[in-house]
Design a protein around this motif. Structure first.
Motif, PDB file in Angstrom:
ATOM      1  N   TRP A  26     -36.435  20.783   2.664  1.00  0.00           N
ATOM      2  CA  TRP A  26     -36.056  19.387   2.858  1.00  0.00           C
ATOM      3  C   TRP A  26     -35.815  19.109   4.340  1.00  0.00           C
ATOM      4  N   PRO A  27     -36.746  19.399   5.206  1.00  0.00           N
ATOM      5  CA  PRO A  27     -36.520  19.210   6.648  1.00  0.00           C
ATOM      6  C   PRO A  27     -36.372  17.750   7.040  1.00  0.00           C
ATOM      7  N   GLY A  28     -36.889  16.849   6.210  1.00  0.00           N
ATOM      8  CA  GLY A  28     -36.806  15.435   6.554  1.00  0.00           C
ATOM      9  C   GLY A  28     -35.468  14.796   6.249  1.00  0.00           C
ATOM     10  N   LEU A  29     -34.570  15.537   5.626  1.00  0.00           N
ATOM     11  CA  LEU A  29     -33.300  14.920   5.240  1.00  0.00           C
ATOM     12  C   LEU A  29     -32.479  14.496   6.450  1.00  0.00           C
ATOM     13  N   LEU A  30     -32.305  15.381   7.425  1.00  0.00           N
ATOM     14  CA  LEU A  30     -31.460  15.046   8.574  1.00  0.00           C
ATOM     15  C   LEU A  30     -31.991  13.849   9.350  1.00  0.00           C
ATOM     16  N   PRO A  31     -33.280  13.794   9.684  1.00  0.00           N
ATOM     17  CA  PRO A  31     -33.769  12.580  10.352  1.00  0.00           C
ATOM     18  C   PRO A  31     -33.530  11.323   9.523  1.00  0.00           C
ATOM     19  N   GLN A  32     -33.649  11.423   8.210  1.00  0.00           N
ATOM     20  CA  GLN A  32     -33.413  10.257   7.357  1.00  0.00           C
ATOM     21  C   GLN A  32     -31.940   9.849   7.392  1.00  0.00           C
ATOM     22  N   VAL A  33     -31.060  10.830   7.377  1.00  0.00           N
ATOM     23  CA  VAL A  33     -29.621  10.535   7.458  1.00  0.00           C
ATOM     24  C   VAL A  33     -29.297   9.857   8.778  1.00  0.00           C
ATOM     25  N   VAL A  34     -29.853  10.379   9.867  1.00  0.00           N
ATOM     26  CA  VAL A  34     -29.609   9.785  11.188  1.00  0.00           C
ATOM     27  C   VAL A  34     -30.109   8.347  11.223  1.00  0.00           C
ATOM     28  N   ALA A  35     -31.277   8.117  10.638  1.00  0.00           N
ATOM     29  CA  ALA A  35     -31.820   6.759  10.617  1.00  0.00           C
ATOM     30  C   ALA A  35     -30.910   5.820   9.840  1.00  0.00           C
ATOM     31  N   TYR A  36     -30.372   6.271   8.741  1.00  0.00           N
ATOM     32  CA  TYR A  36     -29.466   5.438   7.944  1.00  0.00           C
ATOM     33  C   TYR A  36     -28.157   5.186   8.684  1.00  0.00           C
ATOM     34  N   LEU A  37     -27.659   6.196   9.391  1.00  0.00           N
ATOM     35  CA  LEU A  37     -26.406   6.019  10.132  1.00  0.00           C
ATOM     36  C   LEU A  37     -26.550   4.956  11.213  1.00  0.00           C
ATOM     37  N   THR A  38     -27.731   4.830  11.761  1.00  0.00           N
ATOM     38  CA  THR A  38     -27.967   3.876  12.847  1.00  0.00           C
ATOM     39  C   THR A  38     -28.581   2.574  12.357  1.00  0.00           C
ATOM     40  N   SER A  39     -28.573   2.345  11.051  1.00  0.00           N
ATOM     41  CA  SER A  39     -29.308   1.202  10.481  1.00  0.00           C
ATOM     42  C   SER A  39     -28.551  -0.118  10.564  1.00  0.00           C
ATOM     43  N   GLN A  40     -27.236  -0.080  10.863  1.00  0.00           N
ATOM     44  CA  GLN A  40     -26.398  -1.283  10.860  1.00  0.00           C
ATOM     45  C   GLN A  40     -26.271  -1.886   9.456  1.00  0.00           C
ATOM     46  N   ASP A  41     -26.682  -1.145   8.440  1.00  0.00           N
ATOM     47  CA  ASP A  41     -26.600  -1.589   7.049  1.00  0.00           C
ATOM     48  C   ASP A  41     -25.461  -0.822   6.388  1.00  0.00           C
ATOM     49  N   GLN A  42     -24.421  -1.537   5.923  1.00  0.00           N
ATOM     50  CA  GLN A  42     -23.239  -0.866   5.408  1.00  0.00           C
ATOM     51  C   GLN A  42     -23.570   0.043   4.233  1.00  0.00           C
ATOM     52  N   ALA A  43     -24.422  -0.417   3.335  1.00  0.00           N
ATOM     53  CA  ALA A  43     -24.768   0.399   2.173  1.00  0.00           C
ATOM     54  C   ALA A  43     -25.459   1.686   2.610  1.00  0.00           C
ATOM     55  N   ARG A  44     -26.375   1.569   3.571  1.00  0.00           N
ATOM     56  CA  ARG A  44     -27.082   2.763   4.020  1.00  0.00           C
ATOM     57  C   ARG A  44     -26.157   3.684   4.814  1.00  0.00           C
ATOM     58  N   ILE A  45     -25.282   3.114   5.595  1.00  0.00           N
ATOM     59  CA  ILE A  45     -24.312   3.946   6.310  1.00  0.00           C
ATOM     60  C   ILE A  45     -23.444   4.707   5.309  1.00  0.00           C
ATOM     61  N   SER A  46     -23.008   3.999   4.279  1.00  0.00           N
ATOM     62  CA  SER A  46     -22.195   4.641   3.242  1.00  0.00           C
ATOM     63  C   SER A  46     -22.959   5.768   2.571  1.00  0.00           C
ATOM     64  N   GLY A  47     -24.222   5.513   2.204  1.00  0.00           N
ATOM     65  CA  GLY A  47     -25.033   6.553   1.574  1.00  0.00           C
ATOM     66  C   GLY A  47     -25.246   7.738   2.497  1.00  0.00           C
ATOM     67  N   ALA A  48     -25.490   7.461   3.769  1.00  0.00           N
ATOM     68  CA  ALA A  48     -25.702   8.547   4.732  1.00  0.00           C
ATOM     69  C   ALA A  48     -24.442   9.383   4.898  1.00  0.00           C
ATOM     70  N   LEU A  49     -23.281   8.729   4.959  1.00  0.00           N
ATOM     71  CA  LEU A  49     -22.016   9.466   5.060  1.00  0.00           C
ATOM     72  C   LEU A  49     -21.790  10.338   3.831  1.00  0.00           C
ATOM     73  N   TYR A  50     -22.141   9.791   2.695  1.00  0.00           N
ATOM     74  CA  TYR A  50     -21.977  10.511   1.429  1.00  0.00           C
ATOM     75  C   TYR A  50     -22.808  11.797   1.447  1.00  0.00           C
ATOM     76  N   VAL A  51     -24.045  11.703   1.900  1.00  0.00           N
ATOM     77  CA  VAL A  51     -24.930  12.868   1.930  1.00  0.00           C
ATOM     78  C   VAL A  51     -24.576  13.795   3.085  1.00  0.00           C
TER      79      VAL A  51
END
Length: 1462
Positions: free
Chosen positions: A532-557
């Protein structure tokens, strides 16, 4: 020849006479370098593994064409390229390429160390890594190497390990010569690879990024379709598949709802690629589908071509709509309705429509594909035109064919219906639905479809939850394959799940998210980072998305990512560095943003909690380097302080106390205090930090944060005095922080002015009995007791934290504080005394707190003057009257406090006098109190009183024994409490001589209690939230200990053991199995008592013998030491049964276990040592009856010794097998050793170990007397063997055997004398005469009684070990010298106990002297004069020992005759 000289010689063989690089010789050089990699430390094990793998790969390939490939390493690379297989990760070319790179790294490192004689190895390795390998590594591997580079040894240690002594210029020159020679070979390999375009230089990641920028996705895709010849049906299949692959990136750009589509699109392309050689054009594929009727079949090539064209039409429609100025949402929605919606099932349409709500903006989409409005329109026009031409041409091939709609593995309606039916109240319907789901669970696509349903808003919420649970169960059960097996879930399905898990967690409602969260954790733990090498880049993208739901999901993961490495060792934590470096800067910004929000929403608290928990896990083992950066350190610490000080939104505080525990704001506060407490505890003193990063962090933390956090903690606690609320766990952590602050002078100075206020108005009120205590006492007294005695409750309790602060303050900072506190406590005592017995409830509760404080300070007050002289009056005036208090909690506290001070020196001495008697009488009477908590506290306190009384003063208490036993057993039936069982044990131990009348009854009631506890635990075993589970396990453990104590108490009455066996055997029968893993030691102790003290071992007990061995074989290797004792008893007491039984064959089963343990890998050596000891038991007890075992035992021992052992205990025990075998039958032993070709090797190794010395001059090996004795008897038996039976090769060495025996005898004699000297003080105490009188009165044989007592001591030490008590250190003597273990007299009871080694030696030499004087002269005469004198001295000492034994025997006989006459 040194390692480097050898390497240089091997390099010289690499080139053939024709000048070619020969494969085998090249690989030999690489293999010779592997030891160097080894010496770089455990962090480089992955490098060694990779190098070894590449060597093996090349060697395997070379063996396929030995004549051609062995002669020229490049020949097989050329064939690899020609076959088109060189791009694979396991190709021969890649093997040579990476082997060359690794060798370049090693050579460059050695050259750097040669050129710079002062550079540290870690510095050199780091510099060389970044110059050679790093540019070829991704961030994950780079992170791993970063960790590995920290773990290298020092320069001197490294060179010592590779055989280069400090200042050895010759060795350094040899190293340089090797590097120069091998560099030429490596350069030739590089030239070959570069000339053929195979060196993969990468040009750096920046160059790759620039190339990607020049070749953007949209123009690249447009070119691919424009290059297709759409003027004919005969479109090239391979070109079509390649063009379709260019479409894939768009699915990632238009939103995660289409990630499932991307997966299915990719799978369909793969099917086309697979048949492109068979059908080279698309018209051939369609024609074949029509011919064999598969054109409409799912996943057939013809149908997949049609599906790909439908999707291409959809993509083209999107760009058409965008050209019209539509938003991306409208463009995608309209395109979907006109294309794919026509073939999708309703559940798919519903899910995609819902997912379109989350599509990015038009501008965001264009930016993501690197286009502007103008450039996108320009490129898209060409793509749309080419796509339409292609679709129009191929569609004609499907004329007249009705293509079906898409479906699931289970049809969508069937899947949703089955999930819904799982909730049916009709068991028949429910069972049928569950069977249908189970039948399809491993079908292709099923796991994906379950996730789809769980994420679709249009589906009934209850069905979605069932789908999420089914998905979770499937993932947990089948995602990670068992070792050696393949997962039943398709890799394609797993890839599709991974692609959408983060978005799924982000968008799912809470009920579904909880289930998916468990799945994410499982996936992270098993798949990240490799699968699952793509997980970390995806998490980083969600953290920087300015979208509260995605930030929450990224923090959760992200929390799971950090948690995976929380407890890992350094060598396993490499990927965590990459996670921290990639996320912490953004995470800090999010933390700051959250704290700046003017909101008290629970969602905000949840996010704050997730940030804190991620920090906690990521920093659990050590401080990441990034946190020592100025902005990061200051930012994180400021955020923690701000969250500590942030007021709780008490207007949202739940009314229900249980709901408060799960309140999001409680949890956020708890986690920030967790972090503050741990940081202070671990980094409050820089001197305690050895790691460089940790020390740097600690210096800043001590200077900048420790006081700031302390002030915040005091401020939070101060709010309690104003009636504010803080969660109990937060209070506990705040008190932990200020308690830790007592240890440091700078924090103590800041705390000191607040102590009195804190102590009297915050801490003391927490000690007092309160409304919550009163409610629990009245409503659930058993739960009140559980909380009071539960260790886990103590960890989290505010009351316990308050007690700890109180104790540490008065112990570490007593000056002024102890007097101040005691003045307050005495005031409360006097106030209550004046009001008693009509004291109001508030005063009674304050009195309870005062008593708790006084009990907490018991160790301080017992030592401090003047308080230690005032304890007896305090107990008499203030505690004794409380036993009559109308307040039950005060009666209980009186019992508890009396027990705490039962061991003080009363006026008449410890355990004596009227005050002691008054307290004891009242405590015993309180066991009959109407309130259960009082009864329990009283029963537990009895133990302290009994322990305080000396043995000679117990007689007045004996009349209490029947009452105490009955009351304890009655209480045990009311509640399971380990401390209560310990008190029962104490009664049995202290009054062991009185236990005979009660033993059977005690055992019967304890067995009933045990079955009740285990039955209750089994019934509630599936409830993970059952807080009483641990208490039940502890209670069961305590009951088994009490049973052992009962068995111990009747050891002088062996006839009682048959009755005990009847009672206890069902327990042994059930739990000598995997069911007994939690209590196996205690079960084995019961078996040990029953097999040792019983007059004979019953057939029923023998049924346990093979099961004990089975447990060791399958899972109980860590308990071999405990199993060895009963096994020894079986063999020694019933040798005929052991040898005579055929069904089962006990000897054969024993030998199977010995072979498994000694031949297996991974077993702990401290338990493997039991195997050679068990061999000794067999050989000693079965002397002359197991000749067939001698050879296999010797072979097993020598084979286990061959690779070397880390544990000296194991090595010595294995050599003692040789001693046992020689004593068993020296001729047979020599014959077997010779047959194995190990005769001289074995005897030589034995001699070497016997003569090895410590610095003190004492023996290095065979430190216990028993080991020495075994070897003495074996070697003396060898001396006694007639010369004709000695193999010729060992005859010259027989004088050396004499010297070895003498060395052992002298060491044993010295050890015995030292032990006797150490024990002289004990012997002078008068205990010996008491034992003699007891022996006379009991009529027991002296030797037998001694063995029994010794055996009991061993069993007691085993019990102490299990209870967590440390045995006396065997190594207290200087220089880690020989030890005399108390186990020597009881570890095994064997025939050799009756053989005195000194007498045996002397009599053997005398016999040789008389029968073979010439041989005697050879054995002794060849020794030097000193040794000969020592032999004579030992002969004289043996005569003295023999005379003393004969005299002692005569005296014993006379005493026996006198007793008989009397």
């Amino acid at each position: 020849m040194s390692l480097f000289d050898q390497g240089t010689e091997l390099v010289g063989r690499v080139r053939s006479p024709e000048g070619k690089l020969q494969t085998k010789e090249l690989l030999d050089v690489c293999r010779s370098i592997l030891p160097i990699v080894d010496k770089l430390g455990t962090g480089f094990m992955i490098v060694k593994h990779d190098v070894g793998g590449n060597i093996d790969r090349l060697a395997t390939c070379a063996a396929t064409k030995p004549d051609e490939y062995q002669a020229d390493v490049f020949a097989m690379v050329r064939d690899d390229v020609a076959a088109g297989t060189n791009t694979g990760s396991s190709s021969v070319m890649k093997g040579l390429l990476w082997l060359k790179r690794a060798m370049e790294f090693i050579v460059a490192l050695l050259e750097r160390l040669y050129a710079d004689r002062t550079i540290a190895l870690s510095t050199a390795a780091s510099e060389v890594y970044y110059e050679t390998l790093q540019r070829f590594h991704g961030w994950i591997v780079t992170g791993t190497f970063t960790v590995a580079l920290k773990l290298v040894p020092s320069r001197d240690d490294f060179f010592n390990k590779v055989g280069v002594a400090p200042g050895d210029e010759g060795a350094m020159a040899a190293m340089h010569a090797f590097c120069m020679a091998f560099s030429g070979v490596l350069a030739e390999i590089q030239t070959f690879l570069a000339a053929n375009g195979l060196d993969d230089p990468a040009k750096g990641r920046a160059a790759a990024a620039a190339m990607a920028e020049e070749d953007k996705w949209l123009p690249r895709m447009t070119r691919a379709f424009m290059e297709l010849d759409s003027s004919t049906h005969a479109i090239d299949t391979a070109q079509f598949a390649a063009a379709m692959e260019q479409v894939l990136p768009i699915f990632e750009k238009i939103g995660t709802v289409f990630l499932f589509a991307r997966h299915e699109f990719a799978v369909k392309i793969d099917t086309i690629v697979a048949i492109q050689a068979k059908w080279t054009t698309l018209d051939q594929i369609v024609a074949a589908g029509k011919a064999d009727g598969t054109i409409t079949k799912k996943n057939s090539p013809a149908r997949n071509v049609h599906r790909l064209l439908n999707t291409l039409n959809f993509i083209a429609a999107i760009f058409q709509n965008l050209a019209k100025g539509m938003t991306l949402k409208d463009a995608v929605s309209d395109a979907y309705d006109r294309t794919l919606a026509q073939i999708h099932a309703w559940v798919v349409r519903a899910g995609i429509k819902t997912g379109m709500m989350a599509l990015p903006s038009r501008d965001h989409f264009l930016a993501s594909i690197g286009e502007t409005e103008e450039s996108a329109r320009s490129h898209a026009e060409g793509f749309v035109d080419a796509a339409h031409k292609l679709v129009g041409m191929i569609d004609k091939l499907y004329a007249g064919v009705e293509m079906p709609r898409s479906d699931f593995t289970m049809q969508a309606d069937q899947l949703v219906a089955a999930l819904g039916a799982c909730q049916s109240p009709d068991p028949t319907v429910r069972k049928a639905a569950e069977e249908a789901l189970n039948q399809h669970k491993h079908a292709r696509g099923q796991v994906v479809n379950l996730l789809r349903v769980a994420l679709e808003d249009s589906v009934d919420p209850a069905v979605r939850q069932v789908a999420s649970i089914s998905f979770k169960n499937l993932v947990k059960r089948d995602w990670a394959a068992e070792e050696g097996k393949q997962s039943p879930l398709a890799e394609e399905d797993k890839a599709a799940v991974r692609e959408v898990m983060l978005e799924g967690v982000t968008r799912a409602p809470h009920a579904v998210r909880v289930q998916l969260g468990e799945c994410v954790r499982s996936l992270v733990y098993t798949d990240y980072p490799e699968q699952w090498p793509g997980l970390l880049p995806q998490v980083v993208a969600y953290l920087t998305s300015q979208d509260q739901a995605r930030i929450s999901g990224a923090l959760y993961v992200l929390r799971f990512l950090a948690r995976k490495y929380e407890f890992r060792d350094d060598d396993e934590r490499g990927p965590l560095d990459g996670v921290v470096n990639a996320t912490f800067p953004t995470l800090l910004q999010i933390f700051q943003m959250l704290l700046a929000m003017d909101s008290s929403a629970p969602e905000l608290a949840e996010l704050l909690k997730l940030v804190c928990k991620t920090f906690w896990s990521a920093t659990y083992m050590s401080i990441p380097p990034i946190l020592n950066q100025e902005a990061q350190f200051s930012g994180w610490m400021a955020c923690f302080h701000a969250l500590m000080m942030k007021p709780l939104p008490l207007d949202q505080l739940p009314a229900d106390p249980d709901a408060r525990k799960s309140w999001q704001w409680s949890k956020a506060k708890k986690w920030v205090m967790h972090i503050a407490s741990r940081l202070f505890n671990r980094y409050g003193d820089p001197k305690l930090c050895s790691d460089k990063e940790d020390a740097a962090f600690a210096q800043r933390f001590q200077k900048e944060c420790s006081l700031t956090f302390l002030q915040a903690s005091l401020a939070q606690l101060a709010t309690l005095t104003q009636g504010s609320y803080l969660p109990p766990r937060v209070i506990n952590l705040l008190l932990q922080y200020i308690t830790q602050a007592l240890a440091f002078s700078h924090t103590w100075k800041a705390l000191k002015p607040h102590v009195e206020q804190m102590l009297l108005h915050v801490v003391f009120p927490m000690l007092c009995f309160d409304d919550e205590d009163a409610e629990l006492w009245a409503d659930d007294p058993q739960e009140y007791i559980r909380k009071g005695y539960d260790i886990m409750e103590d960890i989290y309790s505010t009351k316990t934290a308050a007690m700890n602060f109180l104790h540490e303050l008065c112990k570490a900072r007593a000056k002024g504080n102890l007097d101040m506190l005691m003045q307050h406590l005495v005031g409360v005592l006097n106030e209550y005394k004046a009001a008693h017995p009509a004291a109001p409830v508030p005063l009674a509760r304050k009195m309870d707190g005062a008593l708790l404080a006084i009990g907490t300070l018991s160790d301080v007050l017992k030592e401090k003057k003047p308080y230690n002289g005032q304890l007896e009056p305090m107990l008499l005036q203030h505690v004794v009257p409380l036993f009559e208090s109308p307040h039950g909690h005060l009666r209980a506290k009186a019992c508890w406090l009396a027990g705490n001070y039962a061991d003080i020196e009363f006026g008449d001495g410890q355990g004596k006098g009227p005050t002691f008697s008054a307290l004891l009488q009242r405590v015993v009477a309180a066991i009959g109190d109407p309130e259960l908590p009082v009864r329990i506290d009283a029963a537990v306190s009895v133990r302290a009183f009994l322990d305080a009384v000396d043995e000679e003063d117990l007689d007045p208490l004996r009349p209490l024994v029947p009452q105490l036993l009955q009351q304890f057993l009655t209480l045990s039936n009311e509640i399971d409490n380990e401390d209560l069982t310990f008190s029962l044990e104490t009664v049995i131990e202290r009054f062991a001589a009185d236990m005979a009348p009660y033993a059977a009854g005690l055992a019967q009631q304890l067995a009933q209690q045990f079955w009740r506890i285990t039955s209750s635990a089994e019934q509630g075993g599936e409830d993970e939230d059952d807080e009483g589970g641990d208490d039940g396990a502890l209670a069961a453990y305590g009951v088994l200990r009490a049973m052992s104590t009962v068995l111990e108490s009747i050891h002088a009455l062996p006839h009682l053991y048959a009755q005990m066996e009847d009672i206890l055997f069902p327990i042994l029968d059930k739990y000598t199995s995997t069911d007994g893993q939690d209590i196996f030691e205690e079960v084995m102790q019961l078996a040990t008592y029953l097999t040792y003290f019983a007059p004979q071992i019953s057939p029923r007990m023998w049924t346990l013998f093979p099961r004990m061995l089975q447990c060791v074989n399958e899972w109980a290797i860590d308990y071999f030491e405990e199993v060895l004792l009963p096994l020894d008893n079986f063999i020694s007491k019933s040798t005929d049964v052991f040898l005579g039984s055929q069904q089962p064959n006990y000897l054969a089963l024993t030998n199977q276990t010995l072979e498994k343990v000694l031949s297996g890998d991974g077993y702990p050596e401290d338990q493997v040592v039991c195997a050679p000891r068990l061999m000794g038991v067999v050989l000693q007890h079965c002397r002359g009856r197991v000749d067939q075992c001698v050879g296999p035992y010797l072979a097993l021992a020598l084979r286990r010794l061959a690779p070397g052992v880390e544990s000296q205990d194991l090595g010595d025990a294995l050599m003692c097998v040789l001693g046992d075998a020689l004593y068993y039958n020296p001729a047979l032993t020599l014959q077997q050793l010779a047959a194995q070709g190990a005769l001289q090797q074995a005897l030589g190794a034995l001699s070497t170990t016997i003569f090895a010395n410590r610095k003190s001059g004492k023996m290095k090996h065979y430190t216990s007397p028993r080991e020495k004795k075994v070897l003495i008897l074996g070697l003396v038996a060898l001396l006694a063997l007639p010369e004709a039976q000695l193999p010729p090769e060992i005859r010259p060495g027989m004088p050396q055997v004499t010297s070895a025996v003498l060395r052992l005898l002298l060491a044993l004699k010295q050890q015995q004398e030292e032990h006797k000297q150490r024990g002289s003080d004990d012997e002078a105490s008068g205990n010996e005469s008491d034992l003699e009188e007891e022996s006379e009165e009991s009529g027991l044989d002296d030797d037998e009684d001694e063995v029994d007592e010794a055996y009991l001591r061993r069993l007691q030490r085993m019990a102490a070990k299990r209870a967590g008590q440390d045995d006396e250190d065997d190594d207290e003597d200087d220089d880690y010298d020989e030890y005399w273990s108390e186990d020597e007299d009881e570890e095994v009871q064997s025939p050799i106990d009756a053989v005195d080694p000194f007498i045996y030696f002397a009599e053997t030499l005398h016999a040789i002297q008389h029968s073979e004087p010439q041989r005697f002269a050879q054995l002794v005469g060849g020794l030097d004069a000193n040794v000969q004198a020592a032999v004579q001295g030992m002969m004289q000492y043996a005569a003295q020992v023999k005379a003393e034994k004969e005299q002692a025997a005569a005296q014993a006989a006379a005493q026996g005759a006198a007793n008989g006459h009397a």
